[in-house]
Design a protein around this motif. Structure first.
Motif, mmCIF file in Angstrom:
data_model
loop_
_atom_site.group_PDB
_atom_site.id
_atom_site.type_symbol
_atom_site.label_atom_id
_atom_site.label_comp_id
_atom_site.label_asym_id
_atom_site.label_seq_id
_atom_site.Cartn_x
_atom_site.Cartn_y
_atom_site.Cartn_z
ATOM 1 N N SER A 198 16.462 -45.996 -22.521
ATOM 2 C CA SER A 198 15.175 -46.673 -22.648
ATOM 3 C C SER A 198 15.447 -48.170 -22.640
ATOM 4 C CB SER A 198 14.507 -46.341 -23.973
ATOM 5 O OG SER A 198 14.196 -44.983 -24.046
ATOM 6 N N SER A 247 10.150 -43.376 -28.122
ATOM 7 C CA SER A 247 9.848 -41.939 -28.031
ATOM 8 C C SER A 247 10.219 -41.366 -26.668
ATOM 9 C CB SER A 247 8.375 -41.663 -28.337
ATOM 10 O OG SER A 247 7.554 -42.341 -27.419
ATOM 11 N N GLY A 297 10.175 -51.141 -18.045
ATOM 12 C CA GLY A 297 10.653 -52.255 -17.217
ATOM 13 C C GLY A 297 10.494 -52.090 -15.721
ATOM 14 N N ASP A 306 10.572 -57.484 -17.407
ATOM 15 C CA ASP A 306 10.922 -56.302 -16.622
ATOM 16 C C ASP A 306 12.088 -56.643 -15.691
ATOM 17 O OD1 ASP A 306 9.002 -54.842 -17.894
ATOM 18 O OD2 ASP A 306 7.475 -55.147 -16.367
ATOM 19 N N ASN A 350 5.007 -46.534 -20.593
ATOM 20 C CA ASN A 350 3.978 -45.850 -21.394
ATOM 21 C C ASN A 350 4.339 -44.386 -21.567
ATOM 22 O OD1 ASN A 350 1.888 -47.581 -22.350
ATOM 23 N ND2 ASN A 350 1.422 -48.003 -20.193
HETATM 24 P P1 AMP Z 1 7.040 -51.439 -19.859
HETATM 25 O O1 AMP Z 1 6.957 -50.480 -18.713
HETATM 26 O O2 AMP Z 1 8.438 -51.707 -20.279
HETATM 27 O O3 AMP Z 1 6.242 -52.664 -19.570
HETATM 28 O O4 AMP Z 1 6.341 -50.703 -21.066
HETATM 29 C C1 AMP Z 1 4.973 -50.315 -21.034
HETATM 30 C C2 AMP Z 1 4.511 -49.858 -22.417
HETATM 31 O O5 AMP Z 1 5.236 -48.716 -22.826
HETATM 32 C C3 AMP Z 1 4.737 -50.888 -23.512
HETATM 33 O O6 AMP Z 1 3.647 -50.830 -24.399
HETATM 34 C C4 AMP Z 1 6.009 -50.433 -24.180
HETATM 35 O O7 AMP Z 1 6.104 -50.844 -25.520
HETATM 36 C C5 AMP Z 1 5.882 -48.939 -24.080
HETATM 37 N N1 AMP Z 1 7.202 -48.314 -24.039
HETATM 38 C C6 AMP Z 1 8.195 -48.651 -23.188
HETATM 39 N N2 AMP Z 1 9.291 -47.897 -23.405
HETATM 40 C C7 AMP Z 1 8.961 -47.051 -24.416
HETATM 41 C C8 AMP Z 1 9.685 -46.024 -25.104
HETATM 42 N N3 AMP Z 1 10.950 -45.735 -24.776
HETATM 43 N N4 AMP Z 1 9.056 -45.353 -26.085
HETATM 44 C C9 AMP Z 1 7.785 -45.652 -26.417
HETATM 45 N N5 AMP Z 1 7.056 -46.597 -25.796
HETATM 46 C C10 AMP Z 1 7.631 -47.304 -24.827
#
Ligand code: AMP
Ligand code: MG
Length: 410
Positions: free
Chosen positions: A186, A206, A254, A261, A302
Motif C-alpha cells: 500500500s 485496509s 497513488g 501520486d 479508495n
Molecule cells: P490515492 O489513490 O492514493 O489518492 O487514495 C485515494 C483515497 O483512498 C484516499 O482517501 C486514501 O486515503 C485512501 N486510501 C489509499 N490507500 C488506502 C489503503 N491502503 N487503505 C485504506 N484507504 C486507502
C-alpha cells in the motif's frame, strides 16, 4: 505495449480483453500431495483410473435377492450375511436371499436389494412385503464415473468437492501449476498499520488486508511488502525489490493524479506501465503493465474501488498467468426494491442484498451509501447490482442484473 495508450475511458470489456492479450501463462507444473491441492490449478485433464463405484453394491441395509426367484408367497430363506468391506466374492444361492449392508458388494446372481423396513423376519425366513423391481437399491459399477473418463478438466481451480473426488479415485499426488508469487503493498503517508494508534489525519491501511484475504484463496504465494510512504525513492526501492522477488506486483493508492501520486513517475522509470481510466464505478484509475521481471497492477486507493478492481481486473491477470480458466459468476435478473442513483457513462457495480419476495421472485436492495470509500456497503452485500454503462437512474421495481458474490461452497 499498445494496451497502455487508450484515450478516454476504457469500457471494462475492452480492459479485460487487453489484459487477456497481454498476460502470458508464467507458471510451470509440479506434483503436490492431495492435502496441498486445495486452491491449486489442475495441470492436465484428470482421467479416471477406476470405475466409481468400483463394484455393484447395496444402497441400503436389507436383503439381496434375485427377483425372478421370489415365489408367490414372497418368502425366501436367508443364506448368509455380507458386510461393507467384505472382499470375498459371494454367490447368491439359488432361491435364497442374503442379508446385506449399505456399501457391501452385491453377491453374484442377485439383481435387487430390498430395504429391511419392507421385510419381516421369522427365524431364517424373510418375507418381502412389497413387489420388488430388478435393480432396486443397487449402486451399479461405474454409474458415477467410468474408467478412462475425464473427471476434472485441466486448468480448473481445485475446490473442496474436487479434493473429495480425487481422493475417491485414489490419487494422493496431483499435477498442478506452480503458485505465482504476488508482492502486495500500500502507498500513502496517511496510512497506519492496524494495531497502532491513529493520529488526526491518519487512517488504517485496509486495502492490503482485504486484497491479501482475497489472494489467500487464489493459487498464489503472497509477499507482503507492507506500507510504503509517498516518497519517490522509497516507492522506487520497493518496486525494484518486489520486481526481483515476485511474478506480479500489486500496489494500491497513488495511481490517480494527486500531487503525492508518485507511482506513475516511478513506473515510467522502471517499466512499461499504462494508466487506464476504466469506465467502471467504483474503480476508474487502474494501472497495468510490465516491470523488468513481473507484471505490475496499480489499484485505486479508495477501499471499495481497490477491492472491486482487484476482483474484476487483477484477478484476471492472476488467472491467466496461472493457467486457470476462471469464469466470472453468471448474471441473473432481479427487481430493485428502491430507486438507484446512476448516471450514464460507467458500468456500475453497486453493492446489494438479494432475497426472494413472497412470490419467490428475486429482489435486490442496495446497501446504503455507494461511495467508493464506504467499505461497509461491500461487507453487508451478497451481490453486485450491475448497471450497464449507458443506463441512467433506475426506478424502484425495475429489473436489474445482479451478480452473486463468488462463494458457492466453502
Ligand atoms: P490515492 O489513490 O492514493 O489518492 O487514495 C485515494 C483515497 O483512498 C484516499 O482517501 C486514501 O486515503 C485512501 N486510501 C489509499 N490507500 C488506502 C489503503 N491502503 N487503505 C485504506 N484507504 C486507502
Ligand atoms: Mg495516496
Amino acid at each position: 505495449m499498445d494496451c497502455c495508450h487508450q484515450p478516454g475511458l476504457l469500457p471494462l470489456e475492452q480492459a479485460k480483453a487487453l489484459l487477456n492479450e497481454n498476460v502470458k501463462v508464467i507458471t510451470k507444473t509440479e506434483m503436490v500431495g492431495l492435502d496441498s491441492a486445495l486452491n491449486r490449478v489442475l495441470a492436465a485433464d484428470l482421467i479416471s483410473p477406476l470405475n466409481i463405484p468400483p463394484f455393484d453394491n447395496s444402497a441400503m441395509d436389507g436383503y439381496a435377492l434375485c427377483v425372478s426367484h421370489l415365489p408367490a408367497n414372497q418368502q425366501l430363506p436367508l443364506s448368509e450375511k455380507v458386510f461393507a468391506g467384505d472382499v470375498n466374492k459371494h454367490q447368491l444361492k439359488s432361491k435364497h436371499c442374503v442379508r446385506i449392508m449399505t456399501g457391501a458388494p452385491l453377491p453374484c446372481g442377485a439383481d435387487a436389494v430390498e430395504m429391511q423396513e419392507n421385510t419381516s423376519v421369522d427365524g431364517s425366513l424373510i418375507t418381502f412385503k412389497q413387489p420388488i423391481s430388478i435393480g432396486n437399491n443397487i449402486r451399479k459399477m461405474g454409474e458415477d464415473i467410468t474408467q478412462g473418463q475425464i473427471v476434472i478438466s485441466a486448468n480448473t481451480l481445485l475446490n473442496s468437492s474436487h479434493i473429495g473426488l480425487l481422493a475417491s479415485l485414489g490419487f494422493d499426488q496431483i499435477a498442478v501449476q506452480t503458485r505465482l508469487k504476488v508482492a502486495l503493498m500500500s502507498t500513502g503517508d496517511e496510512l497506519i498499520a492496524p494495531g497502532n494508534p491513529l493520529s488526526h489525519g491518519q487512517i488504517y491501511d485496509s486495502n492490503r488486508f482485504a486484497i491479501k484475504a482475497m489472494l489467500e484463496r487464489l493459487p498464489v504465494e503472497v509477499l507482503d511488502f507492507g506500507l510504503i510512504p509517498d516518497q519517490h525513492s522509497l516507492i522506487k526501492q520497493a518496486f525494484e525489490q518486489a520486481d526481483q522477488q515476485a511474478d506480479i506486483v500489486i500496489c494500491s493508492g497513488g495511481v490517480s493524479v494527486g500531487e503525492a501520486d508518485y507511482t506513475k513517475l516511478v513506473l515510467d522509470e522502471l517499466g512499461e506501465i499504462g494508466f487506464w481510466k476504466v469506465a467502471m464505478k467504483p474503480g476508474k484509475p487502474f494501472a497495468f503493465g510490465q516491470l523488468k521481471e513481473s507484471y505490475f497492477i496499480g489499484l485505486p486507493g479508495n477501499p471499495v474501488s481497490a477491492y472491486i478492481t482487484f476482483y474484476k481486473l487483477a484477478l484476471l491477470v492472476i488467472a491467466k498467468a496461472s493457467a486457470w480458466n476462471y469464469q466470472a459468476p453468471p448474471q441473473i435478473s432481479a427487481q430493485t426494491t428502491t430507486a438507484l442513483k446512476k448516471r450514464p457513462g460507467r458500468l456500475d457495480f453497486q453493492r446489494g442484498i438479494v432475497s426472494t419476495d413472497a412470490q419467490g421472485q428475486l429482489q435486490v436492495s442496495p446497501t446504503g451509501n455507494q461511495g467508493s470509500a464506504i467499505f461497509s456497503s461491500l461487507s453487508q452485500a451478497n451481490c453486485f447490482i450491475v448497471l450497464e454503462q449507458e443506463r441512467g437512474k433506475v426506478m424502484a421495481g425495475e429489473w436489474v442484473k445482479i451478480e452473486l458474490f463468488a462463494s458457492p461452497m466453502i
